[in-house]
Design an enzyme around this catalytic site. Structure first.
Site, mmCIF file in Angstrom:
data_model
loop_
_atom_site.group_PDB
_atom_site.id
_atom_site.type_symbol
_atom_site.label_atom_id
_atom_site.label_comp_id
_atom_site.label_asym_id
_atom_site.label_seq_id
_atom_site.Cartn_x
_atom_site.Cartn_y
_atom_site.Cartn_z
ATOM 1 C CB CYS A 68 -0.961 -0.011 1.192
ATOM 2 S SG CYS A 68 -2.135 -1.371 1.112
ATOM 3 C CG HIS A 88 -1.208 4.743 5.751
ATOM 4 N ND1 HIS A 88 -1.128 4.581 4.382
ATOM 5 C CD2 HIS A 88 -1.527 3.521 6.262
ATOM 6 C CE1 HIS A 88 -1.388 3.319 4.078
ATOM 7 N NE2 HIS A 88 -1.627 2.656 5.198
ATOM 8 C CG HIS A 125 -6.391 1.127 1.998
ATOM 9 N ND1 HIS A 125 -5.455 1.613 1.112
ATOM 10 C CD2 HIS A 125 -5.671 0.557 3.023
ATOM 11 C CE1 HIS A 125 -4.250 1.347 1.555
ATOM 12 N NE2 HIS A 125 -4.350 0.714 2.721
#
Length: 418
Positions: free
Chosen positions: A162, A302, A336
């Site tokens: 990610c 994040h 996400h």
């Protein structure tokens, strides 16, 4: 401005908040989540996601091109085209051998693989498209962008889970500093909307299970957070050496001044309990940019909305920054987007500096008392005097990345505008 900075001259975005940088930016101002039931995930333990709205690739890319590409590559091409137009660049005005493309992706296209496996397992292998393999590669988006734009310089697809999109932008900075290229289109593209992703992350307990309230599911730094929401999208920045940007009198959105990256070397999925890797990445980015922690005006976190990750990230930010600057966490709205998330959030950081406004974090209704040291922007946008900002990315495998951007506007001019 450090002599080692590079210019950000173009921004392109495709996200659940809208198609295009302007639509995405405007969609981020209302503290609204874009999570909703997803037909692709019907019947699975988690059946909702954040999807790009009104996505019609045949219409925006043409039927021939869109049919050759899977959705991450389609979104990458569209974002890259927008970023290039925003930068005022075209293939007729550059040396193609000095133009690179670096598009990060955490995985292959799981939806493409799911479709292929379905045909094989039911004895219909003759229906598998000959394009299925090139469409499913992690490098498919970078290949598609290079082909579409005629870029003949270095191109590759970094894969750091990610953090891939952020790593791609950081590597572009290093290549431009080294003089290897004049222009790099850098970012990330990925879709988490697949049965494989939903099943795997569900088994890990990483996804929110708010089936009755999908739009309230992704809750970064909230006391009631219970996991992230699958998303998708693409973010692409046009980065140029200062010499190249100045020679063509380019309009500069901001400057990328520093990059830090690290590996926890602790666990395949869990972050280091003291945030060792993220702390190191932030330190490296600050040193690389020749900043101190007190210089930073804003942090794009994040913020996955998982119990452990948010707690550790908040602890690290509190330790690194003597006064934690205002924080936002876009995944509350966008979900996400896996390997694309770091690039999307880097682009949002650039837009935050440009607009001198911090977009709010969606679904932060009851801040976690354990994270009280953070000043998280919520409910409504916050105008602010912003000169320097950092975007963080954390990933499975212990990957960490931090990008340091500073405004193209003088600090005195910012003060007058605010």
């Amino acid at each position: 401005m450090t002599s080692q900075a590079v210019a950000v001259t173009g921004v392109g975005l495709v996200t659940p908040a809208g198609i295009g940088a302007r639509a995405t930016w405007e969609g981020m101002q209302g503290a609204t989540s874009y999570a909703a039931p997803d037909a692709l995930l019907a019947g699975l333990p988690v059946d909702f996601s954040c999807a790009v709205p009104d996505w019609e690739p045949d219409r925006v890319l043409g039927r021939m091109l869109s049919r050759r590409l899977d959705s991450p590559a389609q979104m990458a091409v569209l974002a890259a085209r927008e970023a290039l137009a925003d930068a005022g660049l075209s293939s007729s005005g550059w040396d193609p051998h000095r133009v690179g493309v670096i598009i990060g992706a955490g995985t292959a296209s799981f939806q493409q693989l799911h479709d292929v496996y379905g045909k094989i397992l039911t004895g219909r292998h003759e229906l598998v498209s000959p394009m299925a393999l090139p469409r499913s590669l992690p490098s498919a988006p970078v290949c598609a962008v290079a082909l579409d734009l005629g870029a003949q310089g270095m191109s590759f697809a970094p894969s750091a889970a990610c953090a891939s999109g952020a790593v791609a932008i950081g590597l572009a900075l290093q290549l431009l500093r080294a003089g290897s290229l004049d222009v790099v289109l850098a970012g990330g593209a990925e879709s988490g909307r697949s049965a494989i992703s939903a099943a795997c992350f569900s088994q890990m307990g990483a996804l929110s299970t708010r089936h009755r309230d999908p739009s309230g599911a992704s809750r970064p730094f909230d006391a009631d957070r219970d996991g992230f929401v699958l998303g998708e999208g693409a973010g692409v920045l046009v980065l140029e050496s200062l010499e190249h940007a100045r020679a063509r009198q380019a309009h500069v959105h901001s400057y990328l001044a520093g990059y830090g990256s690290s590996t926890d070397a602790h666990h395949v999925t869990a972050p280091h309990p003291e945030g060792r890797g993220l702390r190191q990445a932030l330190h490296e980015a600050l040193v690389d940019a020749s900043w101190t922690a007190a210089d930073v005006d804003h942090i794009n976190a994040h913020g996955t909305a998982t119990r452990l990750n948010d707690h550790i990230e908040a602890r690290v930010l509190s330790d690194v920054f003597p006064r934690v600057p205002p924080v936002t966490a876009p995944k509350g709205a966008l979900g996400h987007a896996m390997g694309a998330s770091g690039a999307i959030e880097a682009a949002l950081t650039v837009l935050t500096l440009r607009h001198q406004t911090i977009p709010p974090t969606a679904n932060l209704d009851r801040p976690d008392p354990a994270l009280a040291s953070l000043d998280i922007v919520t409910k409504s946008p916050r105008p602010a005097r912003l000169h320097k900002a950092i975007s963080t990315s954390v990933a499975f495998g212990g990957h960490n990345a931090a990008l340091a951007f500073h405004s193209a506007t003088k600090e005195s001019d910012i003060e007058m505008r605010i």
